[in-house]
Motif scaffolding. Structure first.
Motif, short mmCIF file in Angstrom:
data_model
loop_
_atom_site.label_atom_id
_atom_site.label_comp_id
_atom_site.label_asym_id
_atom_site.label_seq_id
_atom_site.Cartn_x
_atom_site.Cartn_y
_atom_site.Cartn_z
N VAL A 1 -12.40 9.07 -5.05
CA VAL A 1 -11.21 9.77 -5.34
C VAL A 1 -10.24 9.23 -4.61
N THR A 2 -9.16 9.42 -5.25
CA THR A 2 -7.83 7.69 -5.42
C THR A 2 -7.12 8.14 -3.55
N ALA A 3 -8.15 7.59 -2.72
CA ALA A 3 -7.02 7.55 -0.80
C ALA A 3 -5.65 7.14 -1.22
N TYR A 4 -5.71 5.54 -2.03
CA TYR A 4 -3.89 4.53 -2.30
C TYR A 4 -3.64 4.12 -3.07
N ARG A 5 -3.42 4.09 -2.80
CA ARG A 5 -2.52 2.77 -4.85
C ARG A 5 -2.00 1.58 -3.97
N THR A 6 -2.35 0.49 -4.59
CA THR A 6 -1.04 -1.13 -4.68
C THR A 6 -0.69 -0.96 -5.47
N ILE A 7 1.20 -0.87 -5.58
CA ILE A 7 2.24 -1.31 -6.05
C ILE A 7 2.71 -2.80 -5.88
N ALA B 1 -14.93 1.79 1.35
CA ALA B 1 -14.82 0.01 1.51
C ALA B 1 -13.79 -0.85 1.56
N SER B 2 -13.13 -0.38 2.47
CA SER B 2 -11.38 -0.71 2.67
C SER B 2 -11.09 -0.01 4.16
N VAL B 3 -10.36 -1.11 4.68
CA VAL B 3 -9.83 -0.41 6.25
C VAL B 3 -8.70 0.65 5.68
N ASN B 4 -7.33 0.19 4.92
CA ASN B 4 -6.79 1.52 3.90
C ASN B 4 -7.49 2.10 3.38
N ALA B 5 -9.19 2.74 2.89
CA ALA B 5 -9.19 3.70 2.92
C ALA B 5 -9.74 4.78 3.33
N VAL B 6 -10.03 4.17 5.19
CA VAL B 6 -10.01 4.48 6.79
C VAL B 6 -9.24 5.08 6.55
N ASP B 7 -7.79 4.18 6.52
CA ASP B 7 -6.15 4.69 7.19
C ASP B 7 -5.95 6.42 6.22
N ILE C 1 0.90 -1.52 0.31
CA ILE C 1 -0.10 0.09 0.01
C ILE C 1 0.52 1.38 0.12
N ALA C 2 0.56 2.24 -0.99
CA ALA C 2 1.33 3.50 -0.88
C ALA C 2 0.23 4.57 -0.41
N PRO C 3 0.95 5.95 -0.74
CA PRO C 3 0.14 6.93 -0.81
C PRO C 3 0.34 7.12 -2.30
N PRO C 4 -1.10 8.06 -2.83
CA PRO C 4 -1.05 8.68 -3.72
C PRO C 4 -0.05 9.13 -4.48
N GLU C 5 0.32 9.25 -5.45
CA GLU C 5 1.35 10.10 -6.15
C GLU C 5 0.53 11.79 -6.43
N ASP C 6 -0.38 12.50 -5.95
CA ASP C 6 -0.08 13.39 -5.76
C ASP C 6 -1.84 13.12 -4.45
N LEU D 1 -19.15 10.81 -1.33
CA LEU D 1 -17.61 10.79 -1.26
C LEU D 1 -17.48 9.31 -1.24
N LEU D 2 -16.41 8.47 -2.31
CA LEU D 2 -15.32 7.41 -2.04
C LEU D 2 -14.38 7.14 -2.07
N PRO D 3 -13.57 7.28 -0.79
CA PRO D 3 -11.92 7.31 -1.15
C PRO D 3 -12.08 5.45 -1.31
N ALA D 4 -11.23 5.54 -2.08
CA ALA D 4 -10.71 4.12 -2.96
C ALA D 4 -9.11 4.48 -3.06
N ALA D 5 -9.02 3.11 -4.11
CA ALA D 5 -7.71 2.25 -4.40
C ALA D 5 -7.51 3.69 -6.17
N ASP D 6 -6.17 3.66 -6.71
CA ASP D 6 -5.91 4.07 -7.69
C ASP D 6 -6.40 2.56 -8.60
N ILE D 7 -6.65 1.58 -7.89
CA ILE D 7 -7.43 0.86 -9.60
C ILE D 7 -8.46 -0.59 -8.25
N GLY D 8 -8.55 -0.92 -9.06
CA GLY D 8 -9.90 -1.37 -8.35
C GLY D 8 -11.25 -1.47 -9.52
N ARG D 9 -12.17 -1.87 -8.79
CA ARG D 9 -13.71 -1.68 -9.89
C ARG D 9 -14.33 -0.86 -9.65
#
Length: 521
Positions: free
Chosen positions: A416-422, A319-325, A294-299, A391-399
């Motif tokens: 809005v992209t809240a985090y990236r998966t790398i 939709a995920s713990v990562n979005a909450v964090d 899990i990585a932060p957004p590029e911007d 408002l839907l904070p979510a991953a950069d990829i995903g459905r």
């Protein structure tokens, strides 16, 4: 001016199960500047030490060693004289065949302060994990622990095997030998020659208390041959006496549903610990291979802008713990807290997401009965969405199923992209190594873990063909099938707890799998 002299702590790491280290041992590790550790100390115990602590491997085995004993003694003295706090982590108990006494003497002779932190010895723990009490009323009222490292056929052996045999034959009791695998035939023969019955029960416990523990039982005349045939190798604790018979009723450690199964955990490193804990509690060997990180957004600008307007939305749905964090990290960066949600209603997809919000003082207004977007949309359809801002904070990829579904219901959705998966570094080689060693079960906890693992394997599905595949829910299962994988098990409760329970249930029932219709548990 010389720095003040530090201190050395001789810590018993316990027999292998990392949960068996003492509270004090763990506390000392947490304050260590240097950790000098042995081969039989569980690697995960090093995680208790600060990341900045120096880690020095001083492992020894028959015929090979990283450092001589004199070298270890000199290292402890040198680091302590430099003013450092040194944790000397030794398997079992430092004063039970651990040469801790020699190290303590070396420190004392050099004027180095030290403390001894006792540990659980494998002499007691290995039999216990094999379901063998070393004492038992009416069977054995005492026990003896000896080193098996000396050849019992040599006249100069310091172990009085004849006396031990006579004592066991006449008074009963239990005899445990440590470090005796190389000489096990000679040890058992020596006891038999000295008068101990050839039918005396014997248990050989390899890697006692570790997830790879193996136990072979026999008698004084058969156990060594059975152990060799089973492929046992050091470290092995031999347990000799009538108490061994109790294993038939008391075996527990190796009766757990996932015992000995090597399970690949593809969850991100920060989230894998809970999954590994659940699997290991069920007896599995958890092989941690984060297929994603899990990585932060590029911007941060779009996320920060959305977070600054939280209270302007009618709904904020996670939709995920990562979005909450991620959202709460940005709130903290802005000097704000959960009060920033104001009148907004909050939704959480899944109990883990709801729990993450609860830890921050927010009780979700909506949690679906099932942790998938399709089920959430069915239940959300009962609300009025026309003109409602979400408002839907979510991953950069995903459905985008949730965003699209709410839009179709009439909501004004901002995703809005809240985090990236790398992909983690060096993961490809680690994946190849893991499958080369053998994987019984592959677990997937998200669609991205499926995609990334296959990417690490260069798209080849062959490595997974011999493994059972278990998915956390239908969305992840769908992705696996789209990519050509067979899905054997799908958790009914779409959480890591539900996935671990589904695996345990499957192996408890030893059910066959159908690739077209996976077992949903």
């Amino acid at each position: 001016m010389n720095p003040p002299v530090g201190k050395v702590y001789l810590i018993g790491a316990g027999p292998g199960d990392p949960g068996l280290i003492t509270v004090k041992g763990r506390e000392v590790l947490a304050r260590a500047n240097v950790v000098v550790y042995d081969r039989l100390a569980h690697p995960s115990l090093l995680d208790y030490a600060p990341p900045s602590a120096e880690r020095v491997f001083a492992g020894k085995a028959r015929g090979q060693q990283e450092l001589t004993q004199d070298g270890i003694n000199a290292l402890l003295v040198e680091r302590a004289r430099a003013g450092l706090r040194v944790a000397r982590l030794k398997g079992g108990d430092p004063f039970v065949f651990g040469r801790g006494g020699e190290e303590a003497l070396a420190l004392a002779h050099c004027g180095i302060p030290f403390e001894v932190v006792p540990g659980v010895s494998s002499a007691i723990a290995a039999p216990a994990y094999a379901g063998i009490p070393v004492t038992h009323r009416g069977v054995a009222t005492g026990f003896t622990v000896v080193s098996g490292s000396e050849d019992p056929s040599k006249p100069e052996s310091s172990v009085r095997w004849e006396e031990l045999a006579r004592s066991l034959a006449s008074h009963g009791g239990t005899l445990m030998t440590l470090m005796g695998w190389a000489s096990i035939e000679k040890i058992l023969e020596a006891l038999q020659r000295a008068g101990l019955s050839a039918d005396t029960p014997v248990a050989l416990v390899q890697w006692g208390t570790w997830s790879r523990q193996r136990t072979v039982t026999g008698t004084l005349s058969t156990a060594a041959g059975k152990g060799r045939a089973a492929g046992l190798a050091a470290p092995v604790v031999a347990v000799i006496g009538e108490v061994v018979k109790l294993r038939e009723e008391l075996a527990w450690f190796d009766n757990r549903p996932l015992f000995g199964k090597r399970v690949l955990v593809t969850r991100s490193r920060t989230q894998a610990s809970r999954m590994c804990e659940l699997l290991e509690d069920a007896g599995a060997v958890a092989v941690e291979l984060p297929a994603i990180a899990i990585a932060p957004p590029e911007d941060f600008a779009p996320l920060d802008d959305a977070v600054s307007r939280l209270s302007s939305h009618n709904w904020v749905i996670f939709a995920s713990v990562n979005a909450v964090d991620s959202v709460f990290e940005r709130l903290d960066a802005q000097g704000r807290d959960s009060r920033a949600f104001g009148p907004s209603r909050v939704g959480a997809i899944g109990p883990a997401t709801a729990a993450a919000l609860g830890q921050r003082g927010i009780r979700p207004d909506f949690t679906p009965s099932r942790s998938v977007s399709s089920a959430a949309l069915e239940e959300l359809a009962a609300y009025e969405w026309e003109g409602t801002s979400v408002l839907l904070p979510a991953a950069d990829i995903g459905r985008d199923e949730l965003a699209e579904g709410l839009s179709q219901l009439g909501a004004d959705v901002e995703r809005v992209t809240a985090y990236r998966t790398i992909t983690p570094p060096n993961a490809a080689q680690r994946a190849r190594d893991a499958f080369a060693e053998g994987i019984d079960i592959v677990t997937f906890t998200s669609s991205s873990t499926v995609r990334n693992l296959l990417s690490l394997l260069d798209g080849s599905k062959e490595a997974l063909s011999g493994s059972l595949i278990a998915c956390i829910g239908p969305v992840t299962s769908g992705t696996a099938r789209e990519l050509g994988l067979r899905v054997d098990i799908e958790a009914n409760e779409h959480t890591v707890e539900g996935l671990a329970a589904a695996l345990s249930h499957h192996f408890s029932g030893a059910k066959a799998t159908n690739p077209e219709n996976p077992i949903i548990i």
